[in-house]
Scaffold this motif. Structure first.
Motif, PDB file in Angstrom:
ATOM      1  N   UNK A 141       4.437   8.189   6.460  1.00 45.13           N
ATOM      2  CA  UNK A 141       3.228   7.556   7.003  1.00 45.13           C
ATOM      3  C   UNK A 141       2.929   6.249   6.273  1.00 45.13           C
ATOM      4  N   UNK A 142       3.043   6.265   4.966  1.00 48.33           N
ATOM      5  CA  UNK A 142       2.754   5.078   4.150  1.00 48.33           C
ATOM      6  C   UNK A 142       3.734   3.949   4.455  1.00 48.33           C
ATOM      7  N   UNK A 143       5.028   4.276   4.457  1.00 45.47           N
ATOM      8  CA  UNK A 143       6.056   3.239   4.639  1.00 45.47           C
ATOM      9  C   UNK A 143       6.037   2.691   6.061  1.00 45.47           C
ATOM     10  N   UNK A 183      -4.238   0.576   5.147  1.00 47.31           N
ATOM     11  CA  UNK A 183      -4.971   0.661   6.406  1.00 47.31           C
ATOM     12  C   UNK A 183      -4.325   1.688   7.326  1.00 47.31           C
ATOM     13  N   UNK A 184      -3.020   1.893   7.161  1.00 48.20           N
ATOM     14  CA  UNK A 184      -2.363   2.958   7.904  1.00 48.20           C
ATOM     15  C   UNK A 184      -2.891   4.326   7.512  1.00 48.20           C
ATOM     16  N   UNK A 221      -2.263  -4.329  12.105  1.00 48.38           N
ATOM     17  CA  UNK A 221      -0.965  -3.719  12.409  1.00 48.38           C
ATOM     18  C   UNK A 221      -0.761  -2.410  11.677  1.00 48.38           C
ATOM     19  N   UNK A 222      -1.154  -2.365  10.404  1.00 48.28           N
ATOM     20  CA  UNK A 222      -1.035  -1.130   9.642  1.00 48.28           C
ATOM     21  C   UNK A 222      -1.973  -0.053  10.147  1.00 48.28           C
ATOM     22  N   UNK A 223      -3.192  -0.445  10.510  1.00 49.71           N
ATOM     23  CA  UNK A 223      -4.167   0.530  11.000  1.00 49.71           C
ATOM     24  C   UNK A 223      -3.705   1.165  12.309  1.00 49.71           C
ATOM     25  N   UNK A 224      -3.251   0.333  13.253  1.00 51.64           N
ATOM     26  CA  UNK A 224      -2.783   0.864  14.536  1.00 51.64           C
ATOM     27  C   UNK A 224      -1.570   1.766  14.333  1.00 51.64           C
ATOM     28  N   UNK A 253      -0.735   3.491  11.621  1.00 49.59           N
ATOM     29  CA  UNK A 253      -1.163   4.732  10.992  1.00 49.59           C
ATOM     30  C   UNK A 253      -1.947   5.624  11.938  1.00 49.59           C
ATOM     31  N   UNK A 254      -2.770   5.008  12.789  1.00 54.42           N
ATOM     32  CA  UNK A 254      -3.537   5.791  13.757  1.00 54.42           C
ATOM     33  C   UNK A 254      -2.605   6.562  14.693  1.00 54.42           C
TER      34      UNK A 254
END
Length: 312
Positions: free
Chosen positions: A153-155, A187-188, A237-240, A242-243
């Motif tokens: 998830x992080x990467x 943010x992910x 980009x990271x938030x989307x 990760x979501x």
């Protein structure tokens, strides 16, 4: 022990009494000690120290050595003058040499910069802010879901942030921009916490307070992207990413599910997951393919445009 009927006589009449099934005693959830997130923390701090060592402000600066911030105490590890880097860190060329994200170099084949930039930070202030967020969110998620879910998830969230950062740079035609930081991956984690709340809705007691508090935290973090110099495209980009990944990686069994090996005879086992969880998982997988495909397509499209030779 199964169900058993017991006959009893009362006033000459008989009735059947069926005792309730025995209670279920599944083993308590094993405690999990977070170790991946602390390792990420140590690696980020160590790489920042290595970056400052390679930067060597007193030797590389055109100005007198004493203009390096904290030169008397840190020597080679001292920071660039504040007019060069107000975040107390190295110069941009050092960040590029250490693996910072630069679209032109990615287009030339250095694809690994999409991931290496996640472990670098532009300054001490940048590092401290990100590490506080990492420990606050990452340890809780790893204790709940384990390293084998939180690690990817992080990467992958960081990769999504890097791709959107590249797309933003290409659209604005900003040549020579260096992007570093774990913000896309962090943010992910925020996005995954939101989707985890949605897909595991049945197991939460105070649903409204949980989602409202999380939305406030997300809004405050997204507002940071409005500060000049912050790469908000990487945050988004990271938030989307990760979501969407949260629906895939953080799906938990529904409330009341118990493994069949802990069920005595006479109990009907609940399904492990609800239908809507599988529905969200399928939609998220499709959206993830489209999301990453869009990012790479924009990057490769730019490569084709850059390398094209027009005959006249």
């Amino acid at each position: 022990m199964g169900k058993r009927d017991v006959e009893a006589g009362v006033g000459g009449s008989f009735y059947h009494y069926t005792p309730p099934p025995p209670p279920i005693y599944p083993p308590p959830r094993e405690s999990y000690l977070s170790w991946l997130v602390p390792i990420i923390f140590v690696v980020d701090v160590a790489l920042f120290a290595l970056t400052m060592y390679e930067n060597n402000c007193p030797e590389s600066l055109d100005e007198p050595a004493h203009t390096c911030v904290f030169f008397d105490h840190l020597g080679r590890f001292s920071f660039e003058p504040l007019h060069n880097n107000p975040l107390l860190g190295p110069k941009t060329t050092t960040l590029q040499n250490m693996g910072g994200l630069r679209v032109e170099l990615v287009q030339e084949g250095e694809w690994w910069r999409l991931l290496s930039c996640l472990w670098l930070h532009a300054g001490l202030i940048h590092l401290i802010a990100n590490m506080i967020s990492l420990l606050f969110m990452g340890i809780r998620l790893e204790e709940e879901f384990g390293f084998w879910r939180v690690g990817p998830l992080y990467v992958l969230s960081g990769l999504g942030g890097s791709l959107m950062s590249c797309v933003n740079v290409l659209r604005k035609q900003r040549v020579g921009v260096i992007s570093v930081g774990a913000s896309g991956a962090l943010f992910g984690l925020l996005g995954a916490m939101l989707s985890e709340l949605i897909t595991n809705w049945t197991i939460y007691a105070n649903k409204c307070s949980a989602i409202l508090s999380l939305i406030v935290v997300i809004a405050l973090n997204l507002a940071v992207g409005l500060i000049p110099g912050v790469d908000s495209s990487a945050h988004i980009g990271g938030f989307v990413s990760g979501f969407l990944l949260g629906f895939v990686l953080l799906m938990r069994p529904q409330f009341g599910y118990v493994s069949s090996k802990y069920l005595p005879p006479g109990y009907k086992q609940k399904s492990r997951h609800k239908c809507y969880q599988y529905f969200f998982l399928l939609l998220a997988l499709i959206a993830l393919i489209l999301w990453y495909g869009y990012g790479f397509a924009e990057l490769y499209k730019s490569i084709d445009t850059t390398d094209r030779i027009d005959l006249v």
